[in-house]
Design an enzyme around this catalytic site. Structure first.
Site, PDB file in Angstrom:
ATOM      1  N   ARG A  55     -31.781  12.355  38.359  1.00  0.00           N
ATOM      2  CA  ARG A  55     -32.088  12.288  40.063  1.00  0.00           C
ATOM      3  C   ARG A  55     -33.533  12.268  39.883  1.00  0.00           C
ATOM      4  O   ARG A  55     -34.068  12.283  41.257  1.00  0.00           O
ATOM      5  CB  ARG A  55     -31.515  13.591  40.723  1.00  0.00           C
ATOM      6  CG  ARG A  55     -30.024  13.115  40.783  1.00  0.00           C
ATOM      7  CD  ARG A  55     -28.975  14.257  41.300  1.00  0.00           C
ATOM      8  NE  ARG A  55     -28.623  15.281  40.029  1.00  0.00           N
ATOM      9  CZ  ARG A  55     -28.046  16.389  40.106  1.00  0.00           C
ATOM     10  NH1 ARG A  55     -27.754  16.970  41.324  1.00  0.00           N
ATOM     11  NH2 ARG A  55     -27.776  16.866  38.978  1.00  0.00           N
ATOM     12  N   THR A 101     -22.671  21.082  29.940  1.00  0.00           N
ATOM     13  CA  THR A 101     -23.291  22.313  29.529  1.00  0.00           C
ATOM     14  C   THR A 101     -22.377  23.343  28.740  1.00  0.00           C
ATOM     15  O   THR A 101     -23.059  24.029  28.028  1.00  0.00           O
ATOM     16  CB  THR A 101     -23.371  23.240  30.899  1.00  0.00           C
ATOM     17  OG1 THR A 101     -22.434  23.439  31.553  1.00  0.00           O
ATOM     18  CG2 THR A 101     -24.500  22.674  31.991  1.00  0.00           C
TER      19      THR A 101
END
Ligand code: UD1
Ligand code: MG
Length: 467
Positions: free
Chosen positions: A17, A81
């Site tokens: 992003r 993660t």
């Protein structure tokens, strides 16, 4: 050292992003990579080990922050993660607890981390209550205050989307348990055919009947993860405001703390004043009573007592002695040194040059590779011609010399003490001390000269320019 503490920092993501060639964790905040801020906090806790999980542009990240006390683990494919933490723990016999930090949560307050480490619970999650939870995992509490699980935004239903208590990503757990809970998360991720979430360890721990503690951040605005440039600038402003407030508390007068940027280290004495929109980079040291006008940029500069830098001046790797004056609109490049009371005025550029005590270059001048003696006066438009296209040469100007305006000093050349150089001189040989030297075409007046005139064309334009 805290032998029972191991820190894992997640820094493998690309940061899509951001739309940047630079890996997200290297995006600068206060002039340093975000990851450097996280490492600074990690080190303050004196853990037994610090593991950094790198992946996207791993070499670049390692080169930017690499140090002896860090262990790097490469996550070639960013599967989530949970996968990242699992790789960090694989094959390690960590005894004690693991604290997971995120490379994209740069300003995490130490006080929050300490609160997480104090908890008695097996698993501690750091949450934050925020006005706008968009983009973050939501804390599902049941009953309130008891964390049941974390739901990622993309998996949250309408009611869960409204929850304003978010996951900061930071958590702490016993190493062996964390490894086991992560393994369960892998199975779950495979079943979903989706990303392997670290956040799933909460639900797993609860199923095992293990206590999960929720610590709420004391400074929610400082624990927000940076995923796009809007969030990055938000954290940058927060960081700059903190620094400005600290400077004010330490006795630096700022015209406006909201228009102050410190991208490095700033030391100052008493009664210093900094006007609006000044940017400090690298290491800057100000003595007492230093005044800095608006719009200046200072990088690696030492400014001694009572010096004044006027508006819109740019200084790099330079030293200003006591009582010096610089600008407005001056540019001091690396190696500029001004001794006590020297002055550089508007549109003057200096590079690798020194001005002796009380020497002045007040207007429109270039001094490159030059030594100017005490009290010398450099007239407007003086240029040291230091570069012959291949090599640099030095210009030496003696004490009390006077260089007339618009002179070109072709280096290597020396002007003696007390010498005067006539305006408009192109000096190609040394000028002796205490004498007038000038090199310019002699002035003459021709009284029998006539200005050319256009001959008028028949019937057309008269050709008279004054018409
Ligand atoms: C994550 C949390 C979310 C939390 C938010 C807080 C999960 C699943 N979600 O979401 O609950 O609210 O952080 O900021 O944990 N990383 C790796 N390897 C990977 C993926 C990510 O090292 O495979 C690193 C990234 O570089 C980054 C950090 O982990 O530093 C977080 O990853 P990111 O993709 O930003 O997760 P979020 O969507 O923000
Ligand atoms: Mg993030």
């Amino acid at each position: 050292m805290n032998p029972g503490l191991h820190i894992v920092i997640l820094a493998a993501g690309k940061g899509t992003r951001m739309r940047s060639a630079l890996p997200k964790v290297l995006q600068p905040l206060g002039g340093r990579p975000m990851l450097a801020h996280v490492l600074e906090r990690a080190r303050t806790l004196s853990p037994a080990t610090i593991t950094v999980v790198v992946g996207h542009q791993a070499e670049r990240v390692r080169a930017a922050v690499g140090a002896e006390d860090l262990r790097f683990v490469e996550q070639v494919e960013q599967k989530g993660t949970g996968h990242a933490v699992s790789l960090a723990l694989n094959g390690q016999e960590f005894s004690g607890r693991v604290l997971v930090l995120y490379g994209d949560v740069p300003l995490i307050p130490l006080q929050d981390l300490e609160a997480c480490l104090q908890g008695e619970a097996d698993l501690v999650v750091l949450g934050a209550e925020v006005p706008d939870p968009r983009g973050y995992g939501r804390l599902v509490e049941h009953p309130p205050g008891h964390l049941e699980r974390i739901v990622e935004e993309r998996d949250a239903d309408a009611a869960q989307q409204r929850i304003r208590r978010i996951n900061t990503g930071i958590l702490c757990a016993p190493a062996a348990d964390l490894q086991r809970w992560l393994a369960a998360g892998e199975t779950e991720a495979a079943r979903r055919a989706g990303e392997w979430y670290l956040t799933d360890v909460v639900a797993t721990a609860r199923t095992e009947g293990r206590p999960v503690a929720l610590v709420m951040s004391a400074r929610p605005e400082a624990v927000l993860g940076v995923n796009d440039r809007l969030q990055l600038v938000g954290q940058e402003r927060l960081y700059q405001r903190e620094q400005a407030d600290r400077c004010l508390r330490d006795g630096l007068a700022l015209a406006d703390p909201a228009r102050f940027d410190l991208r490095g280290e700033l030391k100052f004495g008493e009664d210093c004043f900094v006007d609006i929109n000044v940017v400090f980079q690298g290491s800057v040291r100000l003595g007492d009573r230093v005044h800095i006008g608006p719009g200046c940029e200072l990088r690696d500069v030492v400014v001694e007592d009572d010096a004044c830098i006027h508006a819109y001046s740019v200084l790099e790797s330079s030293v200003l002695g006591p009582g010096c004056e610089v600008g407005p609109f001056a540019r001091l490049r690396p190696g500029a040194r001004l001794d006590a009371g020297a002055k550089v005025g508007n549109f003057v550029e200096m590079k690798n040059s020194t001005l002796g005590p009380g020497a002045k270059a007040s207007h429109l001048t270039y001094l490159g590779d030059a030594e100017v003696g005490p009290r010398a006066n450099i007239g407007a438009g003086t240029i040291t011609c230091n570069y012959d296209g291949a090599h640099k040469h030095r210009t030496r100007i003696g004490a009390d010399a006077f260089i007339g305006s618009n002179s070109s000093l072709v280096a290597p050349v020396t002007v003696g003490d007390g010498a005067t150089i006539g305006a408009g001189t192109v000096l190609t040989r040394d000028a002796p001390p205490d004498a007038l030297t000038l090199a310019r075409a002699p002035q003459q007046t021709l009284t029998d000269w006539e200005r050319p005139r256009k001959v008028p064309k028949a019937g057309g334009d008269s050709g008279d320019p004054q018409r």
